[in-house]
Write a protein that holds these residues in place. Structure first.
Motif, PDB file in Angstrom:
ATOM      1  N   LEU A  50      43.916  20.820  50.258  1.00  0.00           N
ATOM      2  CA  LEU A  50      43.436  22.141  49.863  1.00  0.00           C
ATOM      3  C   LEU A  50      43.113  22.204  48.376  1.00  0.00           C
ATOM      4  O   LEU A  50      43.810  21.608  47.549  1.00  0.00           O
ATOM      5  CB  LEU A  50      44.500  23.201  50.179  1.00  0.00           C
ATOM      6  N   TYR A  51      42.060  22.950  48.079  1.00  0.00           N
ATOM      7  CA  TYR A  51      41.646  23.196  46.705  1.00  0.00           C
ATOM      8  C   TYR A  51      41.446  24.696  46.530  1.00  0.00           C
ATOM      9  O   TYR A  51      41.185  25.411  47.487  1.00  0.00           O
ATOM     10  CB  TYR A  51      40.335  22.467  46.386  1.00  0.00           C
ATOM     11  N   ARG A  52      41.543  25.136  45.276  1.00  0.00           N
ATOM     12  CA  ARG A  52      41.349  26.548  44.949  1.00  0.00           C
ATOM     13  C   ARG A  52      40.189  26.671  43.970  1.00  0.00           C
ATOM     14  O   ARG A  52      40.051  25.856  43.061  1.00  0.00           O
ATOM     15  CB  ARG A  52      42.616  27.108  44.322  1.00  0.00           C
ATOM     16  N   VAL A  53      39.373  27.690  44.177  1.00  0.00           N
ATOM     17  CA  VAL A  53      38.290  27.998  43.242  1.00  0.00           C
ATOM     18  C   VAL A  53      38.226  29.514  43.072  1.00  0.00           C
ATOM     19  O   VAL A  53      38.420  30.264  44.025  1.00  0.00           O
ATOM     20  CB  VAL A  53      36.930  27.434  43.726  1.00  0.00           C
ATOM     21  N   THR A  54      37.981  29.936  41.846  1.00  0.00           N
ATOM     22  CA  THR A  54      37.725  31.345  41.557  1.00  0.00           C
ATOM     23  C   THR A  54      36.282  31.424  41.100  1.00  0.00           C
ATOM     24  O   THR A  54      35.863  30.695  40.196  1.00  0.00           O
ATOM     25  CB  THR A  54      38.683  31.874  40.482  1.00  0.00           C
ATOM     26  N   THR A  55      35.523  32.282  41.772  1.00  0.00           N
ATOM     27  CA  THR A  55      34.094  32.359  41.496  1.00  0.00           C
ATOM     28  C   THR A  55      33.550  33.743  41.799  1.00  0.00           C
ATOM     29  O   THR A  55      34.171  34.522  42.523  1.00  0.00           O
ATOM     30  CB  THR A  55      33.327  31.292  42.325  1.00  0.00           C
ATOM     31  N   ALA A  56      32.397  34.006  41.256  1.00  0.00           N
ATOM     32  CA  ALA A  56      31.649  35.205  41.645  1.00  0.00           C
ATOM     33  C   ALA A  56      31.036  34.936  43.011  1.00  0.00           C
ATOM     34  O   ALA A  56      30.873  33.798  43.417  1.00  0.00           O
ATOM     35  CB  ALA A  56      30.553  35.473  40.619  1.00  0.00           C
ATOM     36  N   SER A  57      30.725  36.006  43.715  1.00  0.00           N
ATOM     37  CA  SER A  57      30.063  35.913  45.009  1.00  0.00           C
ATOM     38  C   SER A  57      28.754  36.683  44.928  1.00  0.00           C
ATOM     39  O   SER A  57      28.696  37.720  44.270  1.00  0.00           O
ATOM     40  CB  SER A  57      30.944  36.525  46.103  1.00  0.00           C
ATOM     41  N   PRO A  58      27.720  36.211  45.608  1.00  0.00           N
ATOM     42  CA  PRO A  58      26.471  36.967  45.590  1.00  0.00           C
ATOM     43  C   PRO A  58      26.547  38.259  46.401  1.00  0.00           C
ATOM     44  O   PRO A  58      25.654  39.091  46.304  1.00  0.00           O
ATOM     45  CB  PRO A  58      25.448  36.003  46.196  1.00  0.00           C
ATOM     46  N   PHE A  59      27.620  38.435  47.171  1.00  0.00           N
ATOM     47  CA  PHE A  59      27.682  39.578  48.090  1.00  0.00           C
ATOM     48  C   PHE A  59      28.866  40.514  47.851  1.00  0.00           C
ATOM     49  O   PHE A  59      28.958  41.546  48.495  1.00  0.00           O
ATOM     50  CB  PHE A  59      27.737  39.070  49.533  1.00  0.00           C
ATOM     51  N   GLU A  60      29.765  40.141  46.953  1.00  0.00           N
ATOM     52  CA  GLU A  60      30.948  40.959  46.692  1.00  0.00           C
ATOM     53  C   GLU A  60      31.114  41.106  45.188  1.00  0.00           C
ATOM     54  O   GLU A  60      30.653  40.271  44.431  1.00  0.00           O
ATOM     55  CB  GLU A  60      32.182  40.307  47.310  1.00  0.00           C
ATOM     56  N   LYS A  61      31.794  42.144  44.771  1.00  0.00           N
ATOM     57  CA  LYS A  61      31.978  42.402  43.345  1.00  0.00           C
ATOM     58  C   LYS A  61      33.191  41.664  42.806  1.00  0.00           C
ATOM     59  O   LYS A  61      34.165  41.448  43.521  1.00  0.00           O
ATOM     60  CB  LYS A  61      32.135  43.899  43.106  1.00  0.00           C
ATOM     61  N   GLY A  62      33.089  41.288  41.553  1.00  0.00           N
ATOM     62  CA  GLY A  62      34.209  40.683  40.855  1.00  0.00           C
ATOM     63  C   GLY A  62      34.359  39.198  41.137  1.00  0.00           C
ATOM     64  O   GLY A  62      33.524  38.573  41.794  1.00  0.00           O
ATOM     65  N   GLN A  63      35.442  38.659  40.618  1.00  0.00           N
ATOM     66  CA  GLN A  63      35.779  37.255  40.808  1.00  0.00           C
ATOM     67  C   GLN A  63      36.686  37.130  42.035  1.00  0.00           C
ATOM     68  O   GLN A  63      37.650  37.880  42.173  1.00  0.00           O
ATOM     69  CB  GLN A  63      36.503  36.713  39.568  1.00  0.00           C
ATOM     70  N   LEU A  64      36.368  36.195  42.916  1.00  0.00           N
ATOM     71  CA  LEU A  64      37.136  35.997  44.145  1.00  0.00           C
ATOM     72  C   LEU A  64      37.797  34.629  44.099  1.00  0.00           C
ATOM     73  O   LEU A  64      37.217  33.665  43.608  1.00  0.00           O
ATOM     74  CB  LEU A  64      36.218  36.087  45.359  1.00  0.00           C
ATOM     75  N   THR A  65      39.005  34.545  44.630  1.00  0.00           N
ATOM     76  CA  THR A  65      39.730  33.281  44.682  1.00  0.00           C
ATOM     77  C   THR A  65      39.838  32.828  46.131  1.00  0.00           C
ATOM     78  O   THR A  65      40.327  33.565  46.984  1.00  0.00           O
ATOM     79  CB  THR A  65      41.137  33.435  44.062  1.00  0.00           C
ATOM     80  N   PHE A  66      39.347  31.611  46.369  1.00  0.00           N
ATOM     81  CA  PHE A  66      39.361  31.020  47.707  1.00  0.00           C
ATOM     82  C   PHE A  66      40.131  29.707  47.682  1.00  0.00           C
ATOM     83  O   PHE A  66      40.111  28.993  46.683  1.00  0.00           O
ATOM     84  CB  PHE A  66      37.931  30.717  48.185  1.00  0.00           C
ATOM     85  N   GLU A  67      40.758  29.388  48.805  1.00  0.00           N
ATOM     86  CA  GLU A  67      41.366  28.088  49.023  1.00  0.00           C
ATOM     87  C   GLU A  67      40.731  27.495  50.261  1.00  0.00           C
ATOM     88  O   GLU A  67      40.401  28.212  51.204  1.00  0.00           O
ATOM     89  CB  GLU A  67      42.879  28.199  49.230  1.00  0.00           C
ATOM     90  N   GLY A  68      40.555  26.181  50.239  1.00  0.00           N
ATOM     91  CA  GLY A  68      39.961  25.523  51.389  1.00  0.00           C
ATOM     92  C   GLY A  68      39.797  24.044  51.118  1.00  0.00           C
ATOM     93  O   GLY A  68      40.441  23.486  50.228  1.00  0.00           O
ATOM     94  N   VAL A  69      38.910  23.437  51.874  1.00  0.00           N
ATOM     95  CA  VAL A  69      38.702  21.994  51.803  1.00  0.00           C
ATOM     96  C   VAL A  69      37.287  21.702  51.323  1.00  0.00           C
ATOM     97  O   VAL A  69      36.377  22.521  51.485  1.00  0.00           O
ATOM     98  CB  VAL A  69      38.980  21.337  53.168  1.00  0.00           C
ATOM     99  N   LEU A  70      37.116  20.525  50.750  1.00  0.00           N
ATOM    100  CA  LEU A  70      35.788  20.139  50.302  1.00  0.00           C
ATOM    101  C   LEU A  70      34.879  19.971  51.507  1.00  0.00           C
ATOM    102  O   LEU A  70      35.237  19.313  52.490  1.00  0.00           O
ATOM    103  CB  LEU A  70      35.856  18.836  49.511  1.00  0.00           C
ATOM    104  N   PHE A  71      33.708  20.571  51.437  1.00  0.00           N
ATOM    105  CA  PHE A  71      32.773  20.526  52.550  1.00  0.00           C
ATOM    106  C   PHE A  71      32.388  19.086  52.884  1.00  0.00           C
ATOM    107  O   PHE A  71      32.279  18.722  54.048  1.00  0.00           O
ATOM    108  CB  PHE A  71      31.538  21.367  52.216  1.00  0.00           C
TER     109      PHE A  71
END
Length: 159
Positions: A50-71
């Motif tokens: 698992l990895y974590r990234v915090t990023t902006a989204s083109p469809f939601e406001k603010g910075q979002l934090t996601f966890e998941g696997v490398l595609f």
């Protein structure tokens, strides 16, 4: 880990390894290939690391934090890493073709969690393709934004 970062495989700012409780054996999506369908579970995915990234989204406001696997690791797991592109189909039949260039030029994340909590249908899961826009601004384009696919139902070769 430092050696991996110095090789440029994972940008230090974009993704950080994370350790979270084991996920359930829930089906995340099905892989369609050669006329056959095979389920892939959240547990299978998250065992890839698992990895974590915090990023902006083109469809939601603010910075979002996601966890998941490398595609790219997911594509290896399901035997599609040699394809020039893959097709993601959502439960509402929304379809996007993801070209090889996307998963080789940046660390796309197949998110299984947001803020440490498993994604559900209500939160656009159980899986969601995330482009790390903050650390890879080249992905912040009108061409790439539609490729943020959520509620993923199937993954298949692009042909």
């Amino acid at each position: 880990m430092l050696a991996v970062l110095s090789l440029g495989i994972l940008p230090a700012k974009a993704l950080e390894p994370v350790d979270l409780p084991e996920s359930p054996d829930t089906v995340a999506f099905n892989v369609q290939s050669n006329g056959k369908s095979a389920p892939v579970t959240l547990r299978q995915l998250e065992k890839l690391g698992l990895y974590r990234v915090t990023t902006a989204s083109p469809f939601e406001k603010g910075q979002l934090t996601f966890e998941g696997v490398l595609f790219r690791d997911v594509l290896k797991l399901v035997g599609l890493d040699g394809e020039d592109s893959v097709v993601l189909r959502a439960v509402d039949e929304y379809v996007q073709i993801i070209p090889r260039q996307d998963w080789t030029e940046g660390p796309l994340l197949l998110a299984t969690r947001q803020n440490g909590k498993l994604l559900t249908r209500r939160t656009q899961g159980p899986t969601r393709l995330v482009y790390p826009l903050n650390d890879h601004p080249a992905f912040d384009t009108p061409v790439h934004k539609p490729r943020w696919v959520w509620l993923i139902k199937t993954l298949e070769p692009g042909g």
